[in-house]
Structures are given as structure tokens and as C-alpha cells.
Scaffold this motif. Structure first.
Motif, PDB file in Angstrom:
ATOM      1  N   GLY A   1     -42.908   4.101  96.790  1.00 34.90           N
ATOM      2  CA  GLY A   1     -42.704   4.457  95.391  1.00 34.90           C
ATOM      3  C   GLY A   1     -42.657   5.943  95.127  1.00 34.90           C
ATOM      4  N   GLU A   2     -43.012   6.751  96.109  1.00 29.51           N
ATOM      5  CA  GLU A   2     -43.007   8.202  95.931  1.00 29.51           C
ATOM      6  C   GLU A   2     -41.610   8.775  96.214  1.00 29.51           C
ATOM      7  OE1 GLU A   2     -45.946   9.877  98.467  1.00 29.51           O
ATOM      8  OE2 GLU A   2     -47.548   8.549  97.754  1.00 29.51           O
ATOM      9  N   PRO A   3     -41.324   9.975  95.705  1.00 24.64           N
ATOM     10  CA  PRO A   3     -40.046  10.629  96.023  1.00 24.64           C
ATOM     11  C   PRO A   3     -39.937  10.892  97.526  1.00 24.64           C
ATOM     12  CG  PRO A   3     -41.116  11.710  94.166  1.00 24.64           C
ATOM     13  CD  PRO A   3     -42.123  10.770  94.751  1.00 24.64           C
ATOM     14  N   VAL A   4     -38.734  10.732  98.075  1.00 26.26           N
ATOM     15  CA  VAL A   4     -38.543  10.883  99.514  1.00 26.26           C
ATOM     16  C   VAL A   4     -37.977  12.257  99.850  1.00 26.26           C
ATOM     17  CG1 VAL A   4     -38.238   8.410  99.855  1.00 26.26           C
ATOM     18  CG2 VAL A   4     -36.239   9.848  99.449  1.00 26.26           C
ATOM     19  N   ALA A   5     -38.281  12.720 101.055  1.00 28.06           N
ATOM     20  CA  ALA A   5     -37.775  13.994 101.559  1.00 28.06           C
ATOM     21  C   ALA A   5     -36.821  13.719 102.725  1.00 28.06           C
ATOM     22  CB  ALA A   5     -38.930  14.878 102.002  1.00 28.06           C
ATOM     23  N   VAL A   6     -36.252  14.789 103.276  1.00 32.01           N
ATOM     24  CA  VAL A   6     -35.308  14.661 104.386  1.00 32.01           C
ATOM     25  C   VAL A   6     -35.950  13.929 105.565  1.00 32.01           C
ATOM     26  CG1 VAL A   6     -34.007  15.956 106.113  1.00 32.01           C
ATOM     27  CG2 VAL A   6     -33.975  16.698 103.726  1.00 32.01           C
ATOM     28  N   ALA A   7     -37.191  14.263 105.887  1.00 35.08           N
ATOM     29  CA  ALA A   7     -37.877  13.645 107.026  1.00 35.08           C
ATOM     30  C   ALA A   7     -38.026  12.131 106.835  1.00 35.08           C
ATOM     31  CB  ALA A   7     -39.250  14.282 107.216  1.00 35.08           C
ATOM     32  N   ASP A   8     -38.226  11.714 105.586  1.00 35.48           N
ATOM     33  CA  ASP A   8     -38.356  10.274 105.313  1.00 35.48           C
ATOM     34  C   ASP A   8     -37.040   9.546 105.556  1.00 35.48           C
ATOM     35  OD1 ASP A   8     -41.070  10.552 104.322  1.00 35.48           O
ATOM     36  OD2 ASP A   8     -40.184  11.490 102.553  1.00 35.48           O
ATOM     37  N   ILE A   9     -35.949  10.163 105.157  1.00 32.82           N
ATOM     38  CA  ILE A   9     -34.630   9.561 105.370  1.00 32.82           C
ATOM     39  C   ILE A   9     -34.302   9.513 106.854  1.00 32.82           C
ATOM     40  CG2 ILE A   9     -32.164   9.815 104.885  1.00 32.82           C
ATOM     41  CD1 ILE A   9     -32.998  11.121 102.225  1.00 32.82           C
ATOM     42  N   GLN A  10     -34.688  10.545 107.567  1.00 29.11           N
ATOM     43  CA  GLN A  10     -34.448  10.565 109.013  1.00 29.11           C
ATOM     44  C   GLN A  10     -35.235   9.468 109.734  1.00 29.11           C
ATOM     45  OE1 GLN A  10     -35.434  14.669 109.811  1.00 29.11           O
ATOM     46  NE2 GLN A  10     -33.287  15.334 109.630  1.00 29.11           N
TER      47      GLN A  10
ATOM     48  N   PRO B   1     -33.331  -7.433 113.808  1.00 30.73           N
ATOM     49  CA  PRO B   1     -33.009  -7.187 112.399  1.00 30.73           C
ATOM     50  C   PRO B   1     -33.873  -6.091 111.779  1.00 30.73           C
ATOM     51  CG  PRO B   1     -33.339  -9.534 112.834  1.00 30.73           C
ATOM     52  CD  PRO B   1     -33.818  -8.800 114.039  1.00 30.73           C
ATOM     53  N   VAL B   2     -33.388  -5.550 110.659  1.00 33.88           N
ATOM     54  CA  VAL B   2     -34.119  -4.543 109.894  1.00 33.88           C
ATOM     55  C   VAL B   2     -34.295  -5.051 108.465  1.00 33.88           C
ATOM     56  CG1 VAL B   2     -34.175  -2.173 109.041  1.00 33.88           C
ATOM     57  CG2 VAL B   2     -33.140  -2.665 111.255  1.00 33.88           C
ATOM     58  N   VAL B   3     -35.530  -5.052 108.002  1.00 32.69           N
ATOM     59  CA  VAL B   3     -35.827  -5.409 106.616  1.00 32.69           C
ATOM     60  C   VAL B   3     -36.382  -4.168 105.929  1.00 32.69           C
ATOM     61  CG1 VAL B   3     -37.233  -6.836 105.085  1.00 32.69           C
ATOM     62  CG2 VAL B   3     -36.256  -7.825 107.168  1.00 32.69           C
ATOM     63  N   THR B   4     -35.738  -3.751 104.842  1.00 33.08           N
ATOM     64  CA  THR B   4     -36.156  -2.550 104.113  1.00 33.08           C
ATOM     65  C   THR B   4     -36.706  -2.936 102.754  1.00 33.08           C
ATOM     66  OG1 THR B   4     -34.448  -1.225 105.215  1.00 33.08           O
ATOM     67  CG2 THR B   4     -35.430  -0.311 103.220  1.00 33.08           C
ATOM     68  N   PHE B   5     -37.947  -2.531 102.493  1.00 35.18           N
ATOM     69  CA  PHE B   5     -38.569  -2.743 101.191  1.00 35.18           C
ATOM     70  C   PHE B   5     -38.288  -1.501 100.335  1.00 35.18           C
ATOM     71  CE2 PHE B   5     -40.761  -5.727 103.853  1.00 35.18           C
ATOM     72  CZ  PHE B   5     -41.074  -6.789 103.019  1.00 35.18           C
ATOM     73  N   TYR B   6     -37.472  -1.695  99.301  1.00 35.61           N
ATOM     74  CA  TYR B   6     -37.043  -0.583  98.459  1.00 35.61           C
ATOM     75  C   TYR B   6     -37.950  -0.428  97.245  1.00 35.61           C
ATOM     76  CZ  TYR B   6     -32.590  -0.056 100.959  1.00 35.61           C
ATOM     77  OH  TYR B   6     -31.628   0.186 101.909  1.00 35.61           O
ATOM     78  N   ASN B   7     -38.485   0.779  97.076  1.00 35.07           N
ATOM     79  CA  ASN B   7     -39.266   1.135  95.887  1.00 35.07           C
ATOM     80  C   ASN B   7     -39.453   2.632  95.896  1.00 35.07           C
ATOM     81  OD1 ASN B   7     -40.995   1.244  93.684  1.00 35.07           O
ATOM     82  ND2 ASN B   7     -42.804   0.734  94.890  1.00 35.07           N
ATOM     83  N   SER B   8     -38.587   3.336  95.189  1.00 36.72           N
ATOM     84  CA  SER B   8     -38.640   4.799  95.218  1.00 36.72           C
ATOM     85  C   SER B   8     -38.201   5.370  93.880  1.00 36.72           C
ATOM     86  CB  SER B   8     -37.729   5.346  96.327  1.00 36.72           C
ATOM     87  OG  SER B   8     -37.670   6.761  96.273  1.00 36.72           O
ATOM     88  N   THR B   9     -38.854   6.425  93.469  1.00 37.01           N
ATOM     89  CA  THR B   9     -38.469   7.114  92.235  1.00 37.01           C
ATOM     90  C   THR B   9     -37.366   8.132  92.479  1.00 37.01           C
ATOM     91  OG1 THR B   9     -40.282   8.684  92.605  1.00 37.01           O
ATOM     92  CG2 THR B   9     -40.714   6.816  91.148  1.00 37.01           C
ATOM     93  N   GLY B  10     -36.865   8.180  93.710  1.00 34.53           N
ATOM     94  CA  GLY B  10     -35.760   9.094  94.012  1.00 34.53           C
ATOM     95  C   GLY B  10     -36.125  10.083  95.098  1.00 34.53           C
TER      96      GLY B  10
ATOM     97  N   THR C   1     -38.614  -4.317  95.602  1.00 32.43           N
ATOM     98  CA  THR C   1     -39.891  -4.665  94.988  1.00 32.43           C
ATOM     99  C   THR C   1     -40.234  -3.765  93.811  1.00 32.43           C
ATOM    100  OG1 THR C   1     -41.099  -3.229  96.511  1.00 32.43           O
ATOM    101  CG2 THR C   1     -40.762  -5.515  97.191  1.00 32.43           C
ATOM    102  N   GLY C   2     -39.550  -2.637  93.676  1.00 31.78           N
ATOM    103  CA  GLY C   2     -39.811  -1.706  92.574  1.00 31.78           C
ATOM    104  C   GLY C   2     -38.510  -1.154  92.047  1.00 31.78           C
ATOM    105  N   THR C   3     -38.413   0.168  91.981  1.00 33.33           N
ATOM    106  CA  THR C   3     -37.197   0.807  91.491  1.00 33.33           C
ATOM    107  C   THR C   3     -36.272   1.151  92.651  1.00 33.33           C
ATOM    108  OG1 THR C   3     -38.390   1.765  89.617  1.00 33.33           O
ATOM    109  CG2 THR C   3     -36.292   2.773  90.193  1.00 33.33           C
ATOM    110  N   CYS C   4     -35.003   0.792  92.499  1.00 32.94           N
ATOM    111  CA  CYS C   4     -33.991   1.087  93.518  1.00 32.94           C
ATOM    112  C   CYS C   4     -32.771   1.616  92.773  1.00 32.94           C
ATOM    113  CB  CYS C   4     -33.657  -0.164  94.311  1.00 32.94           C
ATOM    114  SG  CYS C   4     -32.485   0.090  95.654  1.00 32.94           S
TER     115      CYS C   4
END
Length: 440
Positions: A49-58, A73-82, A116-119
Motif C-alpha cells: 500500500g505504500e508508494p513504490v520506488a525504482v528498487a521495488d519495481i526492479q 506461475p506469478v501471483v501479484t497482490f496489487y495495493n499501492s498509492t502510486g 486487494t486495494g488501490t490499483c
């Protein structure tokens, strides 16, 4: 309300078998884990749910690379404020690289998005690009914040809206239920594009293929192992049912038409589903009984013809095993689109397979005889019934090559099981080309 939302530990415990997993990255806005979900080895990416940085995307890119290399397979739980705004152009480059990696891995290993949150924004594009997108009822999915739009659309950004738009394949009551649903779907999908279909214990269904009271849902129930079917995209294109299920313990995709005219949303939904199955060599069983394609200027303007062409192209191009069950009205373009390219076609007793409707055919073939009768309507009806039985029935379809086998309602499942067993070793190669150019 946000404070009551389940955290990472609760969601991953609901997703992984016995709540056991190996953490890969543990700190920061994006973490990762590896473990088994319903017996299937899976990588998980989790946003807190926190804002992501370059390292998080990497981190996301790295996990996708590992998944492709190891075939899981890859399962991604999406919840980020940007994203963190101080990332600048480095952040833009990293985001673009992630989107490219998602596309690169598509069709290699299954990707499941669980919102699960904001996407929002690019995250929404990435989630929609997954093989399947699952949303919790209280989650949000949007490109642009719906409350800032000049024209406010009721329900925009909600899970119900995403389901109606054909983006969310499944909607769960909450985040924990969404995690459990993701584990169920991940088990039905093969681990990768080179793995065989998943195998399960099963109980055969109790009811035969419906006849007089036909519905698509009942038709799926009659073929699928008891309790195994997971319907996808139920909120979109409602005159077609698409479901992942098992037949005789082996994972399949089942597509069934309602006995109604099909709109452009129905064929778009069907094409999307068949492409998913074909990407991972999941056999496709198509149950056909339809009044044809929608006859309206509005549907044509919305892309009805283009989507029908797309559907025909997707079926023809698919190299996975394809079985068609002809259960009712299978006339003209409906046969061409849904049944003609099947490897094996089972005609059920009582079906009508013809180039055009029997009423139309007899009005031309027996025009003089019909108009000479005292009651034209009754004469047409009688001639059409005889024509449908003698010229367009199941036996006639098998005799002229429009079908490969004939079965009664009670024997359809056995015929499908036999066909799937026969086609399990199917090998097919496409003509050498960069890619097809069917209308998308």
C-alpha cells in the motif's frame, strides 16, 4: 476501514498451503515469496500500500525473470498509492521495463493479478495484462481517479465495474477470499507453457446434458467433474459461460453458449478465454447451442462483425486440443466460428446442424408446395420440422462430416472424455510467420 484490511501475513497464509512459504524479499513496499498453493509451486509479489520506488519495481522484474527461468506461475497482490515522486525519469524507465517484462513472460508462465486495494495508472495496465485478474469487492482499479473525471460514471473504479467491463475475471467478497480464489485458479493452470494439464481426484457429475431446459451453466455442470468448475468473466458477455474445470480429473477450459443471440462482448470474452487456454495447452471443450449472432446496428457499430472474425481466427489458430459438443441450434456462422475448427465434434441427438435455419431453407426448397397449402404457417412449420430431423439432425451431421460422433444426452460426457483422451497427445505446428493479423 483501511485499518481492518488483512495484512501480508494473513493474505499469504490464506494463499499458500498450510500458510507455509519461503520469503524472498521481506522489507519495503514490495515483498516477494515462494511456496506451494494447492500443490502448485508459485512466486508471489506483494504490495503493502505504500508508494513504490525504482528498487521495488526492479524486484518485480527480477521475480518475473526467475519465474520464467524456473517455469512457475506469478501471483501479484496489487495495493499501492502510486510511485515515489522523487524517482523522476529513472522511475519512468523502471515502470516501462516492468510492463515490457510482463508482456515478455506472457504465455510462458501464468500471471495472476489479485487486487486487494488501490490499483491505478500503469499498475492498472499491468494488472489487466495478466492472464487473469481477481478483485476483492472493496478494491479499486482505474487508469484515472474516477472522482476527478469531468464526466462521473457511476461505479467507476469498483470491482463490479471492472467485472462488467470484462477486466476482472473473478470478484471475491474480500481480500482473503480473493487470495484463496487465486490459489484455486493457480492450481487449475499448468505451471508453464511446456507443462501438461494439472490432474486431480474427481467425482463424476450426476446430471446429464440438459435438453428441454438447456442453460449454459447446466451444460457446463453436466460435463465438468462435480464442484470443479470456476466460472470466469461472469459479469461480461453473459450469453456465453467460460470456466476452468476438470473433466475426468484433467484440467480443461469449457465454453458454453446460451440459447440466445450472441453480442460482440460474448465473442470478445470467448476469444480471450480460448487464447488463455491455448497459451498453456489447456484443452478447450465448446458446447454450442445458439440463436446466432446479434442482429442490430448497434452491435455492428460496437464491433460485432470484427469480434466474430476475431473469435473464428482464435479458434482456427489455437493448436491445443479442441472438442465441440453440438447440443441444439448450430446454424451457419455459429458452426463456422465455434465448431468447424474443432479436432473432434460430438453431435447430440436432437441437435440441428445446418447452413441456414430450417424454416428459411424449406421456404425456398418447398416454396410451391407450401404456398399451395391451406395454412402456410402450419405447412412451413411441418416441413421445417421434417427437414431439421432428416437433413440437419445429428446422424446427418455425422454422415456428411459436420460431426465426428453422435451421442445422446446421457452419453455426451463419456464421448467428451474419450475425445480428450484421444487428443491428449496432439501435436500441431503453425505455419512459419511472425504472428497472425486477426482483427483484435
Amino acid at each position: 476501514m483501511a485499518a481492518n484490511k488483512p495484512g501480508k501475513e494473513e493474505l499469504l497464509a490464506a494463499f499458500f498451503d498450510d500458510g507455509a512459504f519461503s520469503p524472498l524479499y521481506t522489507d519495503g513496499p514490495v515483498s516477494a515469496a515462494y511456496g506451494c498453493a494447492n500443490g502448485q509451486s508459485v512466486y508471489v509479489l506483494y504490495e503493502n500500500g505504500e508508494p513504490v520506488a525504482v528498487a521495488d519495481i526492479q524486484r518485480k522484474i527480477r521475480v518475473l525473470e526467475m519465474a520464467a527461468e524456473t517455469g512457475a506461475p506469478v501471483v501479484t497482490f496489487y495495493n499501492s498509492t502510486g510511485a515515489k515522486l522523487d524517482g523522476g525519469l529513472d522511475l519512468l524507465n523502471a515502470t516501462a521495463a516492468l510492463t515490457a517484462q510482463i508482456a515478455r513472460v506472457s504465455g510462458v508462465v501464468p500471471q495472476i493479478a489479485v487486487i486487494t486495494g488501490t490499483c491505478a495508472g500503469t499498475n492498472a495496465i499491468n494488472a489487466a495484462a495478466a492472464d487473469l485478474c481477481i478483485m476483492a469487492e472493496d478494491a479499486e482499479l482505474f487508469l484515472h481517479a474516477p472522482f476527478t473525471a469531468e464526466e462521473t460514471v457511476s461505479g467507476a473504479g469498483t470491482a463490479a465495474f471492472a467485472a462488467k467491463a470484462g477486466v476482472a475475471a473473478l470478484v471475491a467478497k474480500d481480500a482473503v477470499a480473493a487470495a484463496k480464489q487465486a490459489a484455486n485458479v493457480a492450481a487449475l493452470l499448468p505451471a508453464n507453457n511446456l507443462a501438461g494439464p494439472a490432474l486431480f481426484d474427481f467425482t463424476a457429475p450426476a446430471k446429464p446434458m440438459p435438453t428441454a431446459n438447456y442453460t449454459a451453466a447446466a451444460a457446463v455442470e453436466a460435463l465438468a467433474d462435480e464442484g470443479s468448475a470456476v466460472e470466469l468473466y461472469s459479469g461480461y458477455g453473459k450469453r456465453i459461460v467460460t470456466a476452468l474445470a476438470t473433466v475426468n480429473g484433467s484440467a480443461v477450459g469449457i465454453l458454453a453458449t446460451e440459447k440466445a443471440a450472441l453480442c460482440h462482448k460474448c465473442t470478445a470474452k470467448a476469444a480471450r478465454f480460448v487464447r488463455l487456454c491455448d497459451a498453456y495447452s489447456i484443452p478447450v471443450v465448446t458446447i454450442v447451442n445458439s440463436d446466432g449472432f446479434g442482429k442490430s446496428e448497434g452491435d455492428d457499430q460496437a464491433g460485432g462483425i470484427r469480434q466474430a472474425a476475431r473469435m473464428a481466427g482464435v479458434y482456427a489458430e489455437a493448436t491445443t486440443a479442441k472438442v465441440a459438443v453440438l447440443t441444439g441450434e448450430v446454424i451457419g456462422p455459429v458452426y463456422t466460428v465455434f465448431a468447424a475448427c474443432a479436432d473432434w465434434r460430438v453431435a447430440m441427438q436432437g441437435c440441428t446442424v445446418a447452413p441456414l435455419a430450417p424454416e428459411t431453407a424449406v421456404s425456398v426448397l418447398y416454396k410451391d408446395e407450401i404456398y399451395a397449402s391451406d395454412n402456410i404457417a402450419e405447412a412451413t412449420k411441418a416441413k421445417a420440422a421434417a427437414y431439421a430431423k432428416d437433413v440437419c439432425g445429428a446422424q446427418a451431421a455425422a454422415a456428411n462430416g459436420a460431426a465426428d460422433a453422435v451421442a445422446d444426452a446421457a452419453g455426451v460426457r463419456s464421448a467428451v472424455v474419450q475425445a480428450l483422451d484421444m487428443l491428449a497427445s496432439k501435436r500441431a505446428t503453425r505455419l512459419a510467420k511472425k504472428h497472425g493479423n486477426i482483427a483484435l
